[in-house]
Motif scaffolding. Structure first.
Motif, mmCIF file in Angstrom:
data_model
loop_
_atom_site.group_PDB
_atom_site.id
_atom_site.type_symbol
_atom_site.label_atom_id
_atom_site.label_comp_id
_atom_site.label_asym_id
_atom_site.label_seq_id
_atom_site.Cartn_x
_atom_site.Cartn_y
_atom_site.Cartn_z
ATOM 1 N N LEU A 1 4.690 4.351 39.604
ATOM 2 C CA LEU A 1 4.276 3.157 38.843
ATOM 3 C C LEU A 1 5.357 2.078 38.847
ATOM 4 O O LEU A 1 5.078 0.903 38.666
ATOM 5 C CB LEU A 1 3.930 3.550 37.401
ATOM 6 C CG LEU A 1 2.646 4.350 37.222
ATOM 7 C CD1 LEU A 1 2.488 4.773 35.753
ATOM 8 C CD2 LEU A 1 1.423 3.557 37.634
ATOM 9 N N ALA A 2 6.601 2.493 39.083
ATOM 10 C CA ALA A 2 7.711 1.536 39.100
ATOM 11 C C ALA A 2 7.523 0.493 40.205
ATOM 12 O O ALA A 2 8.097 -0.598 40.166
ATOM 13 C CB ALA A 2 9.018 2.279 39.288
ATOM 14 N N GLU B 1 11.084 -4.662 30.514
ATOM 15 C CA GLU B 1 10.636 -3.264 30.568
ATOM 16 C C GLU B 1 10.718 -2.692 29.149
ATOM 17 O O GLU B 1 11.723 -2.900 28.457
ATOM 18 C CB GLU B 1 11.584 -2.481 31.485
ATOM 19 C CG GLU B 1 11.052 -1.161 31.888
ATOM 20 C CD GLU B 1 10.327 -1.207 33.227
ATOM 21 O OE1 GLU B 1 10.825 -1.832 34.165
ATOM 22 O OE2 GLU B 1 9.229 -0.635 33.291
ATOM 23 N N ASP C 1 3.784 10.177 35.160
ATOM 24 C CA ASP C 1 4.512 8.916 35.366
ATOM 25 C C ASP C 1 4.092 7.915 34.290
ATOM 26 O O ASP C 1 2.931 7.920 33.873
ATOM 27 C CB ASP C 1 4.189 8.349 36.769
ATOM 28 C CG ASP C 1 5.234 7.374 37.239
ATOM 29 O OD1 ASP C 1 6.229 7.138 36.509
ATOM 30 O OD2 ASP C 1 5.045 6.805 38.344
ATOM 31 N N THR C 2 5.001 7.111 33.835
ATOM 32 C CA THR C 2 4.642 6.114 32.816
ATOM 33 C C THR C 2 5.282 4.767 33.133
ATOM 34 O O THR C 2 6.297 4.701 33.848
ATOM 35 C CB THR C 2 5.118 6.556 31.406
ATOM 36 O OG1 THR C 2 6.515 6.853 31.506
ATOM 37 C CG2 THR C 2 4.349 7.726 30.866
ATOM 38 N N LEU C 3 4.697 3.742 32.582
ATOM 39 C CA LEU C 3 5.250 2.384 32.775
ATOM 40 C C LEU C 3 4.765 1.503 31.644
ATOM 41 O O LEU C 3 3.571 1.523 31.306
ATOM 42 C CB LEU C 3 4.765 1.811 34.131
ATOM 43 C CG LEU C 3 5.239 0.418 34.460
ATOM 44 C CD1 LEU C 3 6.725 0.420 34.881
ATOM 45 C CD2 LEU C 3 4.406 -0.187 35.596
ATOM 46 N N GLN C 4 5.670 0.759 31.035
ATOM 47 C CA GLN C 4 5.253 -0.202 30.005
ATOM 48 C C GLN C 4 6.065 -1.463 30.187
ATOM 49 O O GLN C 4 7.281 -1.460 30.028
ATOM 50 C CB GLN C 4 5.460 0.402 28.602
ATOM 51 C CG GLN C 4 4.909 -0.528 27.526
ATOM 52 C CD GLN C 4 4.882 0.147 26.168
ATOM 53 O OE1 GLN C 4 3.832 0.313 25.584
ATOM 54 N NE2 GLN C 4 6.047 0.538 25.681
ATOM 55 N N ARG C 5 5.379 -2.509 30.559
ATOM 56 C CA ARG C 5 6.068 -3.766 30.790
ATOM 57 C C ARG C 5 5.421 -4.899 30.008
ATOM 58 O O ARG C 5 4.215 -4.877 29.810
ATOM 59 C CB ARG C 5 6.007 -4.135 32.285
ATOM 60 C CG ARG C 5 7.008 -3.390 33.130
ATOM 61 C CD ARG C 5 6.805 -3.748 34.575
ATOM 62 N NE ARG C 5 7.708 -2.975 35.415
ATOM 63 C CZ ARG C 5 7.614 -2.953 36.730
ATOM 64 N NH1 ARG C 5 6.680 -3.640 37.340
ATOM 65 N NH2 ARG C 5 8.465 -2.232 37.423
ATOM 66 N N ARG D 1 6.014 -7.138 40.071
ATOM 67 C CA ARG D 1 6.609 -7.754 38.881
ATOM 68 C C ARG D 1 5.925 -9.078 38.526
ATOM 69 O O ARG D 1 6.239 -9.674 37.492
ATOM 70 C CB ARG D 1 8.102 -7.959 39.115
ATOM 71 C CG ARG D 1 8.776 -6.606 39.196
ATOM 72 C CD ARG D 1 10.270 -6.688 39.250
ATOM 73 N NE ARG D 1 10.798 -5.354 38.960
ATOM 74 C CZ ARG D 1 11.762 -5.119 38.102
ATOM 75 N NH1 ARG D 1 12.321 -6.103 37.437
ATOM 76 N NH2 ARG D 1 12.182 -3.888 37.910
#
Lengths: 74, 290
Positions: free
Chosen positions: A39-40, A54, A69-73, A44
């Motif tokens: 996910l990274a 982030e 996997d995690t992502l919080q933006r 952007r």
């Protein structure tokens, strides 16, 4: 045993064998799983949105989610 | 010279053909059949599934002499049905639609009988072959369409019955508020299980014990109100028992009520049959007198 030389026997046997072959070819095929990147690698910026910062996810939430996997933006 | 005695040859079923094509079908449909049998074992709505092919085979076996005496006549239209069954299997497999894939087996069997034996023999075995459709679980879309209204009917029935019996009750959708707490009328309480099993039982009972088609049809149609009332009664009894002791609403007592009411359903079916037979006899007598 003349039946086994008849057209009906040949036709039905052929149809069933074809049906079976097609079915097993479909049933035993490998599932097409699309390749998923981390996910990274999420872009952007796209459209009107641009990456600002982030935001780390709390461990408690990660434990509940149990995701790989995690992502919080923002 | 003594004349040769002519011993009449008893007609036999074409066992070699049956064995060959039966084996082919089992090989082709092995994964489908395995999953189907596993569902009969695990899905309580489908526990009658085990009995369906056995009863169907028994009916055909009962008619074996009549069938063996008939002359098979090839009908090539049957091959089209077999091909259609094959296409149905492929479509069902591609779309992961179990009902389509599973019913394709029955379509293929019907096509095979038509092709190898002809229309007359197909008509003779139409009932046991048609019965086979009851061994296939109904599609989820249809299942939900049936169970949801049934849950509602059972809840409303129980609400009215409990009210009549002076048991305080408030119904919110499919939840019943009773003295000791609340009862949820879930999918399993919809009555679909007894409806499916009774449909099979009614068809088989009608086949073995009744010749008049209209009585058979009436018995089949009667299943719907009988199953609905019985299920509503079960929810009502559960509501009463729950008021006495919350443990009575589940486990052994709940199962026992279900079994008892299922037997009561069947007893009502038998009673209805007796009444219809009497009615038919009365009509026949009146006609005879006139």
């Amino acid at each position: 045993m003349s039946f086994f030389r008849s057209r009906v026997f040949t036709a039905l046997t052929l149809v069933l064998l074809l049906q079976g072959t097609a079915y097993y070819a479909l049933a035993l095929r490998k599932e097409a799983t699309p390749a998923v990147g981390p996910l990274a690698l999420f872009p952007r910026s796209f459209g009107n949105w641009t990456f600002f910062k982030e935001q780390p996810i709390e461990q408690e939430i990660i434990d509940v989610l149990k995701s790989d996997d995690t992502l919080q933006r923002a | 010279m003594t004349p040769a005695l002519e011993v009449p040859v008893k007609p036999q079923l074409p066992w070699t053909k049956l064995a060959w094509f039966g084996a082919l079908l089992v090989v082709i449909y092995a994964p489908v059949l395995r999953a189907l049998v596993a569902q009969w074992g695990s899905d309580e709505d489908m526990s009658h599934g085990f009995a369906v092919p056995l009863v169907s085979a028994y009916i055909i076996w009962q008619r074996r002499e009549e069938l063996a005496a008939m002359t098979p006549k090839t009908n090539w239209l049957g091959l089209l049905v077999v091909i259609w069954g094959g296409i149905q299997l492929i479509i069902g497999t591609l779309g992961v639609e179990l009902f389509t894939a599973r019913t394709s087996l029955i379509v293929v069997i019907i096509g095979m009988v038509w092709l190898l034996c002809g229309t007359k023999i197909l008509k003779k075995v139409a009932f046991p072959l048609g019965l086979l459709f009851l061994m296939v679980p109904i599609p989820a879309v249809l299942y939900n369409q049936i169970t949801f209204p049934l849950q509602g009917i059972a809840s409303k029935f129980a609400e009215v019955s409990l009210d009549v019996l002076r048991v305080p009750v408030i119904r919110e959708g499919n939840t019943l508020e009773v003295p000791n707490g609340h009862l949820s009328v879930v999918e399993a309480c919809s009555g679909i299980r007894s409806l499916l099993t009774l449909t099979f039982l009614s068809l088989v009972y009608g086949y073995f014990f009744e010749n008049r088609k209209w009585i058979r049809a009436a018995l089949l149609l009667a299943i719907i109100p009988v199953a609905i009332v019985a299920n509503g009664s079960r929810v009502t009894i559960t509501g009463i028992l729950y008021g006495i002791n919350t443990d009575y609403a589940e486990g052994f007592f709940h199962e026992a009520t279900g079994l008892f009411l299922f037997m009561a359903d069947f007893a009502i079916l038998l009673l209805l049959h007796r009444v219809l037979v009497k009615f038919a006899q009365y009509i026949e007598n009146r006609k005879a007198v006139a």
